[in-house]
Design an enzyme around this catalytic site. Structure first.
Site, PDB file in Angstrom:
ATOM      1  N   ALA A  11       0.847  -1.211   0.000  1.00 29.35           N
ATOM      2  CA  ALA A  11       0.000   0.000   0.000  1.00 29.35           C
ATOM      3  C   ALA A  11       0.873   1.249   0.000  1.00 29.35           C
ATOM      4  O   ALA A  11       0.533   2.261   0.601  1.00 29.35           O
ATOM      5  CB  ALA A  11      -0.933  -0.023   1.211  1.00 29.35           C
ATOM      6  N   GLY A  12       2.014   1.153  -0.658  1.00 26.17           N
ATOM      7  CA  GLY A  12       2.927   2.295  -0.737  1.00 26.17           C
ATOM      8  C   GLY A  12       2.503   3.240  -1.847  1.00 26.17           C
ATOM      9  O   GLY A  12       1.307   3.441  -2.091  1.00 26.17           O
ATOM     10  N   ARG A  83      13.881   1.373  -5.580  1.00 26.63           N
ATOM     11  CA  ARG A  83      15.277   1.845  -5.579  1.00 26.63           C
ATOM     12  C   ARG A  83      15.361   3.351  -5.364  1.00 26.63           C
ATOM     13  O   ARG A  83      14.394   4.084  -5.563  1.00 26.63           O
ATOM     14  CB  ARG A  83      15.983   1.451  -6.874  1.00 26.63           C
ATOM     15  CG  ARG A  83      15.484   2.132  -8.120  1.00 26.63           C
ATOM     16  CD  ARG A  83      16.395   1.827  -9.297  1.00 26.63           C
ATOM     17  NE  ARG A  83      15.701   1.988 -10.569  1.00 26.63           N
ATOM     18  CZ  ARG A  83      16.315   2.165 -11.727  1.00 26.63           C
ATOM     19  NH1 ARG A  83      17.640   2.193 -11.781  1.00 26.63           N
ATOM     20  NH2 ARG A  83      15.629   2.291 -12.841  1.00 26.63           N
ATOM     21  N   ARG A 152       5.840   4.997 -22.032  1.00 24.39           N
ATOM     22  CA  ARG A 152       6.908   6.019 -22.040  1.00 24.39           C
ATOM     23  C   ARG A 152       7.373   6.291 -23.471  1.00 24.39           C
ATOM     24  O   ARG A 152       7.514   7.445 -23.880  1.00 24.39           O
ATOM     25  CB  ARG A 152       8.088   5.527 -21.185  1.00 24.39           C
ATOM     26  CG  ARG A 152       7.790   5.607 -19.700  1.00 24.39           C
ATOM     27  CD  ARG A 152       8.938   5.079 -18.850  1.00 24.39           C
ATOM     28  NE  ARG A 152       8.651   5.323 -17.442  1.00 24.39           N
ATOM     29  CZ  ARG A 152       9.055   4.547 -16.440  1.00 24.39           C
ATOM     30  NH1 ARG A 152       9.782   3.459 -16.697  1.00 24.39           N
ATOM     31  NH2 ARG A 152       8.753   4.854 -15.203  1.00 24.39           N
ATOM     32  N   HIS A 176      12.593  -6.031 -18.019  1.00 19.03           N
ATOM     33  CA  HIS A 176      12.394  -4.645 -17.573  1.00 19.03           C
ATOM     34  C   HIS A 176      13.679  -4.158 -16.902  1.00 19.03           C
ATOM     35  O   HIS A 176      13.743  -3.990 -15.692  1.00 19.03           O
ATOM     36  CB  HIS A 176      11.213  -4.609 -16.598  1.00 19.03           C
ATOM     37  CG  HIS A 176      10.885  -3.229 -16.109  1.00 19.03           C
ATOM     38  ND1 HIS A 176      10.574  -2.182 -16.951  1.00 19.03           N
ATOM     39  CD2 HIS A 176      10.799  -2.722 -14.849  1.00 19.03           C
ATOM     40  CE1 HIS A 176      10.313  -1.105 -16.233  1.00 19.03           C
ATOM     41  NE2 HIS A 176      10.458  -1.407 -14.960  1.00 19.03           N
TER      42      HIS A 176
HETATM   43  N1  LIG Z   1       7.439  -3.195 -12.850  1.00 18.58           N
HETATM   44  C1  LIG Z   1       7.536  -1.888 -13.015  1.00 18.58           C
HETATM   45  O1  LIG Z   1       7.414  -1.381 -14.127  1.00 18.58           O
HETATM   46  C2  LIG Z   1       7.766  -1.010 -11.814  1.00 18.58           C
HETATM   47  C3  LIG Z   1       8.134  -1.576 -10.630  1.00 18.58           C
HETATM   48  N2  LIG Z   1       8.292  -0.801  -9.510  1.00 18.58           N
HETATM   49  C4  LIG Z   1       8.598  -1.508  -8.262  1.00 18.58           C
HETATM   50  O2  LIG Z   1       7.396  -1.625  -7.498  1.00 18.58           O
HETATM   51  C5  LIG Z   1       7.719  -1.789  -6.117  1.00 18.58           C
HETATM   52  C6  LIG Z   1       6.853  -0.869  -5.262  1.00 18.58           C
HETATM   53  O3  LIG Z   1       7.127   0.481  -5.555  1.00 18.58           O
HETATM   54  P1  LIG Z   1       6.472   1.647  -4.640  1.00 18.58           P
HETATM   55  O4  LIG Z   1       5.032   1.411  -4.423  1.00 18.58           O
HETATM   56  O5  LIG Z   1       6.911   2.927  -5.218  1.00 18.58           O
HETATM   57  O6  LIG Z   1       7.249   1.396  -3.263  1.00 18.58           O
HETATM   58  P2  LIG Z   1       6.825   1.845  -1.786  1.00 18.58           P
HETATM   59  O7  LIG Z   1       8.046   1.746  -0.942  1.00 18.58           O
HETATM   60  O8  LIG Z   1       6.116   3.146  -1.836  1.00 18.58           O
HETATM   61  O9  LIG Z   1       5.763   0.725  -1.348  1.00 18.58           O
HETATM   62  C7  LIG Z   1       6.112  -0.583  -1.097  1.00 18.58           C
HETATM   63  C8  LIG Z   1       5.257  -1.070   0.062  1.00 18.58           C
HETATM   64  O10 LIG Z   1       5.508  -2.460   0.258  1.00 18.58           O
HETATM   65  C9  LIG Z   1       5.324  -2.698   1.643  1.00 18.58           C
HETATM   66  N3  LIG Z   1       5.914  -3.985   1.998  1.00 18.58           N
HETATM   67  C10 LIG Z   1       7.224  -4.287   2.223  1.00 18.58           C
HETATM   68  N4  LIG Z   1       7.341  -5.585   2.547  1.00 18.58           N
HETATM   69  C11 LIG Z   1       6.090  -6.113   2.517  1.00 18.58           C
HETATM   70  C12 LIG Z   1       5.570  -7.418   2.755  1.00 18.58           C
HETATM   71  N5  LIG Z   1       6.361  -8.429   3.087  1.00 18.58           N
HETATM   72  N6  LIG Z   1       4.245  -7.594   2.634  1.00 18.58           N
HETATM   73  C13 LIG Z   1       3.427  -6.565   2.293  1.00 18.58           C
HETATM   74  N7  LIG Z   1       3.863  -5.313   2.072  1.00 18.58           N
HETATM   75  C14 LIG Z   1       5.174  -5.095   2.178  1.00 18.58           C
HETATM   76  C15 LIG Z   1       5.984  -1.511   2.311  1.00 18.58           C
HETATM   77  O11 LIG Z   1       5.533  -1.365   3.659  1.00 18.58           O
HETATM   78  C16 LIG Z   1       5.555  -0.376   1.389  1.00 18.58           C
HETATM   79  O12 LIG Z   1       4.384   0.269   1.870  1.00 18.58           O
HETATM   80  C17 LIG Z   1       9.232  -1.549  -6.024  1.00 18.58           C
HETATM   81  O13 LIG Z   1       9.913  -2.791  -5.975  1.00 18.58           O
HETATM   82  C18 LIG Z   1       9.562  -0.834  -7.332  1.00 18.58           C
HETATM   83  O14 LIG Z   1      10.896  -1.007  -7.731  1.00 18.58           O
HETATM   84  C19 LIG Z   1       8.129   0.542  -9.548  1.00 18.58           C
HETATM   85  C20 LIG Z   1       7.782   1.159 -10.729  1.00 18.58           C
HETATM   86  C21 LIG Z   1       7.599   0.441 -11.958  1.00 18.58           C
HETATM   87  O1  LIG Z   2      13.043   2.451 -12.203  1.00 16.80           O
HETATM   88  C1  LIG Z   2      12.547   1.936 -11.179  1.00 16.80           C
HETATM   89  O2  LIG Z   2      13.198   1.611 -10.179  1.00 16.80           O
HETATM   90  C2  LIG Z   2      11.073   1.707 -11.164  1.00 16.80           C
HETATM   91  C3  LIG Z   2      10.698   1.128 -12.458  1.00 16.80           C
HETATM   92  O3  LIG Z   2      10.864  -0.043 -12.694  1.00 16.80           O
HETATM   93  C4  LIG Z   2      10.282   2.046 -13.501  1.00 16.80           C
HETATM   94  O4  LIG Z   2       9.871   3.184 -13.232  1.00 16.80           O
HETATM   95  O5  LIG Z   2      10.369   1.641 -14.672  1.00 16.80           O
END
Ligand SMILES: NC(=O)C1=CN([C@@H]2O[C@H](COP(=O)(O)OP(=O)(O)OC[C@H]3O[C@@H](n4cnc5c(N)ncnc54)[C@H](O)[C@@H]3O)[C@@H](O)[C@H]2O)C=CC1
Ligand SMILES: O=C([O-])CC(=O)C(=O)O
Length: 320
Positions: A11-12, A83, A152, A176
């Site tokens: 829920a981040g 990251r 993008r 990715h």
């Molecule tokens: N696939 C893609 O294209 C993208 C991937 N991401 C990835 O998505 C992920 C989340 O990004 P954000 O929401 O910005 O991060 P964030 O840090 O805002 O939220 C992550 C949440 O996960 C929770 N969390 C940690 N361990 C947990 C567990 N064991 N069980 C349940 N919740 C847990 C944390 O408390 C936090 O609230 C990151 O790994 C990021 O790199 C981000 C952008 C694009």
């Molecule tokens: O770059 C990151 O760490 C998050 C991500 O995967 C994206 O925005 O494409």
């Protein structure tokens, strides 16, 4: 008919945005799950209180108890760590692999019939591990990256050509990471492939190369600007597009990290490929033909993902 149930694991930044978008689009009732005390409950209540203003008929709740996701139709996983500047997505592998284990088991025990969309990075390896830990069928577990990377690329192309982004299509394939493959030949403006647009004098090879590279660096560009985390609006919108395709059986052709069992020459791995998403989950991998240069770039990207999958197997022997 009961409303669909959407469980958001994490829920981040992305999780909260997903909840808001799902509510505004009235995709179903939403359960936000997170281990951080009060975070999922606080975000759920805040969004619920926007309901009377936005005129949303959807239930919104927050929890740290996996039993609350029971019977979910869709689970979108963002749990883990994002990251910061100076890090690569791959640096998150060790910490987020442990998170995938607990999330996979939580889904297995409470929502085994859900369509699961993983977002957590490094994406292709994490979705592979999540599928193994959860034991759900491979066509019901996929990863979101290609829709984002393609969005993008479409944004940069629409700006360059000064046309509506609705008329720009793009496909980004592969893992990715830094080696992703924005496909120039399969990307178009009003159906015209990008190489033809160079011949027509709309742009130059140099400008196109720069847009391809900016797409590859798209995540890092946002991380560098935000400094405290990574992109979340476009990632959330992209995952919602995939969830909607499943819930409404839209048969959308979307690039996503799908399980490949020989598809495009990839075996027992998740990697970005064009897919059809409908009520059956990932109903099909579209086995497009790549030319020699594209195949080389795709192979490099697949090898990078393979290295990360091998690293997962080295860390957790249950995956080997
Ligand atoms: N696939 C893609 O294209 C993208 C991937 N991401 C990835 O998505 C992920 C989340 O990004 P954000 O929401 O910005 O991060 P964030 O840090 O805002 O939220 C992550 C949440 O996960 C929770 N969390 C940690 N361990 C947990 C567990 N064991 N069980 C349940 N919740 C847990 C944390 O408390 C936090 O609230 C990151 O790994 C990021 O790199 C981000 C952008 C694009
Ligand atoms: O770059 C990151 O760490 C998050 C991500 O995967 C994206 O925005 O494409």
């Amino acid at each position: 008919m009961a409303r669909p149930k959407i469980a958001l694991i994490g829920a981040g930044n992305i999780g909260g945005t997903l909840a808001h978008l799902a509510a505004i689009k009235e995709l179903g009732d939403v359960v936000l799950f997170d281990i951080a005390d009060g975070l999922p409950q606080g975000k759920a209540l805040d969004i619920a209180e926007s309901g009377p203003v936005e005129k949303i008929d959807a239930a919104m709740s927050g929890t740290s108890d996996y039993s609350a996701i029971a019977g979910a139709d869709v689970c979108i996983v963002t749990a883990g760590v994002a990251r910061k500047p100076g890090m690569s997505r791959d640096d998150l592998l060790g910490i987020n692999l442990k998170v995938m284990k607990s999330v996979g088991e939580g889904i297995r025990d409470n929502a085994p019939d859900a369509f699961v969309i993983c977002i957590t990075n490094p994406l292709d390896a994490m979705v592979w591990a999540l599928q193994k830990f959860s034991g759900l069928p491979t066509h019901k577990v996929c990863g979101m990256a290609g829709v984002l990377d393609s969005a993008r690329f479409r944004h940069f192309l629409a700006e360059e050509f000064n046309v509506s982004m609705r008329d720009v299509t793009a496909f980004v394939l592969g893992g990715h990471g830094d080696t992703m493959v924005p496909s120039v030949r399969y990307s178009t403006v009003a159906g015209i492939p990008l190489p033809d647009l160079i011949e027509m004098g709309w742009t130059t090879q140099e400008k196109l190369d720069a847009m391809v590279q900016r797409t590859r660096d798209g995540g890092a560009e946002i991380v560098g600007l935000l400094k405290t985390g990574s992109a979340f609006y476009a990632p959330a919108a992209s995952a919602i597009e995939m969830a909607e395709a499943y819930l409404k059986d839209q048969k959308r052709v979307l690039p996503c990290a799908a399980y490949c069992d020989g598809d495009l020459g990839v075996k027992d791995m998740y990697v970005g490929v064009p897919t059809v998403i409908g009520a059956g989950g990932v109903e099909k991998v579209v086995n497009i033909k790549l030319n020699k240069e594209e195949q080389e770039m795709f192979d490099t990207s697949v090898n990078a993902v393979k290295g990360l999958v091998d690293a997962c197997k080295g860390i957790d022997s249950s995956l080997a």
